[in-house]
Design a protein around this motif. Structure first.
Motif: not given
Length: 110
Positions: A95, A97, A83, A20-21, A86, A100-101, A103, A88, A59
């Motif tokens: 992508i 947002q 993605l 999710g990141k 997860e 927000k995702h 990392w 996204i 990712r």
């Protein structure tokens, strides 16, 4: 013990990205102390398909959240599908947002 090479160091960081990141090639390069080596991170991701344990290369995206590495996956939509699985959302290979995702290993690992 032998010092891991650059690709192995990249792989170690990418394995730490939570589901999710996402992160960017540049963020990984910066974390590894080689801020001008984003392309080398890209080459490492290109070589990641044979790594054991597996690398969640899906990712890793560019600094704008674009799926620039998608051509290196088995199908043109596989990176997006991974993605999406997860949570996204990807629209037109970008992508949604992204912040927000995102990392950042320099924050998460230091």
């Amino acid at each position: 013990m032998k010092d891991p090479n650059f690709f192995e160091k990249v792989f170690d960081v990418v394995r730490l990205i939570p589901p999710g990141k996402v992160t960017s090639y540049g963020a990984i390069a910066k974390f590894l102390g080689m801020a001008n080596s984003s392309r080398m991170v890209g080459w490492a991701m290109h070589a990641a398909s044979n790594a054991i344990p597996p690398i969640p290369a899906h990712r890793v995206v560019n600094s704008s959240g674009l799926l620039t590495g998608k051509i290196h996956f088995g199908t043109p939509t596989l990176m997006e599908e991974l993605l999406s699985s997860e949570g996204i959302i990807v629209v037109n290979d970008k992508i949604q947002q992204f912040k927000k995702h995102f990392w950042d290993p320099t924050i998460e690992l230091l």
